[in-house]
Design an enzyme around this catalytic site. Structure first.
Site, PDB file in Angstrom:
ATOM      1  N   LYS A 186       9.454  13.081  56.346  1.00 44.58           N
ATOM      2  CA  LYS A 186       9.931  13.753  57.552  1.00 44.58           C
ATOM      3  C   LYS A 186      10.320  15.185  57.224  1.00 44.58           C
ATOM      4  O   LYS A 186      11.022  15.377  56.233  1.00 44.58           O
ATOM      5  CB  LYS A 186      11.134  12.981  58.086  1.00 44.58           C
ATOM      6  CG  LYS A 186      11.783  13.598  59.292  1.00 44.58           C
ATOM      7  CD  LYS A 186      13.035  12.859  59.636  1.00 44.58           C
ATOM      8  CE  LYS A 186      13.750  13.650  60.712  1.00 44.58           C
ATOM      9  NZ  LYS A 186      15.067  13.162  60.975  1.00 44.58           N
ATOM     10  N   LYS A 227      13.191  13.295  53.151  1.00 44.91           N
ATOM     11  CA  LYS A 227      13.562  14.021  54.364  1.00 44.91           C
ATOM     12  C   LYS A 227      13.970  15.435  53.964  1.00 44.91           C
ATOM     13  O   LYS A 227      14.869  15.620  53.143  1.00 44.91           O
ATOM     14  CB  LYS A 227      14.696  13.302  55.061  1.00 44.91           C
ATOM     15  CG  LYS A 227      15.228  14.032  56.284  1.00 44.91           C
ATOM     16  CD  LYS A 227      16.214  13.166  57.038  1.00 44.91           C
ATOM     17  CE  LYS A 227      16.865  13.930  58.182  1.00 44.91           C
ATOM     18  NZ  LYS A 227      17.811  13.090  58.915  1.00 44.91           N
TER      19      LYS A 227
END
Ligand code: PBG
Length: 327
Positions: A248, A195
């Site tokens: 992400k 992330k």
């Protein structure tokens, strides 16, 4: 191997021919719909920077899940705006908190729906950071037991999967251990493994009122420049027992997604985040792009790059179009 013997255009001539040779097909079952749960009743408040996405009270979130289920969507991921926030985010492990209520209501309205819960503290802390803070720094190890408490409350409430999103070191190992010790060895973990500290989360932070009060998340989320580090992060999470690994955001990180899929051969998710959604919506509202076609192209791109699961605010719109034969 070349012209005039080969003419690639031969197979592009008609829609049926193109259908025959299409390599990538997005399915409704690939999509996971994020939902924002708020306190109250009959609340359905549109998020200003995310047209078509709503803050929903528990009753409305159950209705929404039932509708998504009717469209063929198999999974939702829940985010909460709690009634109260404090320094450590203790509302996150309140047994009758907003997420436990939502899980139970969804399970009643759509029993087969896979209910995933996001595990993090940024929505629950008064300072908006993802755990316990000291001297402006997120305290990694002291935050881990709280994460386990949150996971156990969600598990006890009937969640089907948990998704830690805080980018804490050791979060997957701590959760796996905590779940196993408490009788939840069958609870899968979808880790936000790679992330990045991204400006594309802007509209989400509006939606859940979780923008950090001071500083930023660069001390725990990754530098968007780093793919090798992303692979090391994913390797650690796989070793610690992650069942699904996530990359992400999506659009600016398709190379990372592809590399993760190829290297680990794990069920791989991508998060088509709020800013990516907002950009499409805004440009479409201005009449500058064809929203339907751009959405399809983006979702197809994720699948082509290696995603098995796509977390996307377009889930309902895509499923709707697919059911009408328009996607
Ligand atoms: C919470 C979390 C965030 C998102 C998902 N889980 C925000 C953040 O890290 O600031 C972003 C999702 C989106 O932008 O759609 N840690």
């Amino acid at each position: 191997m070349s012209f005039p013997l080969h003419r690639p255009r031969r197979l592009r001539r008609t829609p049926f021919l193109r259908d025959m040779v299409r390599e990538t097909q997005v399915e409704v079952a690939d999509l996971m719909a994020p939902l924002f749960v708020v306190p109250g009743e009959k609340v359905e408040r549109e998020v200003a920077s995310m047209p078509g996405q709503y803050q929903l009270s528990v009753d409305m979130v159950a209705k929404k899940a039932a509708r998504l289920g009717d469209l063929g969507i198999r999974s939702v991921i829940l985010f909460a705006i709690p009634e109260s926030k404090d320094e450590v985010g203790s509302a996150a492990w309140h047994p009758h908190g907003i997420i436990p209520q939502a899980i139970k209501a969804i399970k009643k309205a759509a029993p087969e729906m896979v209910v995933v819960t996001d595990l993090c503290f940024c929505e629950y802390t008064s300072h908006g950071h993802c755990g316990i803070m000291k001297d402006g720094q997120l305290q990694n190890d002291p935050t881990l037991p709280n994460l386990v408490k949150q996971a156990l409350v969600h598990a006890e409430s009937g969640a089907d999967m948990i998704a830690p999103s805080g980018m804490l070191d050791g979060m997957v190992a701590s959760l796996r251990h905590g779940l196993d010790e408490n009788g939840f060895s069958d609870m899968p973990i979808m880790s936000y493994a790679a992330k990045f500290a991204s400006a594309f989360y802007g509209p989400f932070r509006d939606a859940v009122q979780s923008a950090p009060e001071y500083g930023d998340r660069k001390g725990y989320q990754m530098d968007p420049a780093n793919i090798q580090e992303a692979l090391r992060e994913v390797a650690q999470d796989v070793e610690q027992g992650a069942d699904i690994v996530m990359v992400k955001p999506g659009l600016a990180f398709l190379d990372v997604l592809r590399a993760v899929k190829e290297r680990f051969e794990m069920p791989t998710a991508v998060y088509n985040v709020s800013g990516e959604y907002a950009m499409v919506k805004a440009a479409a509202q201005k009449g500058w792009i064809d929203e339907r076609r751009v959405m399809l192209e983006i979702l197809t791109g994720f699948k082509r790059a290696g995603a098995d699961i796509i977390l996307t605010y377009f889930a309902e719109a895509f499923a709707d179009l697919r059911n009408k034969g328009m996607a």
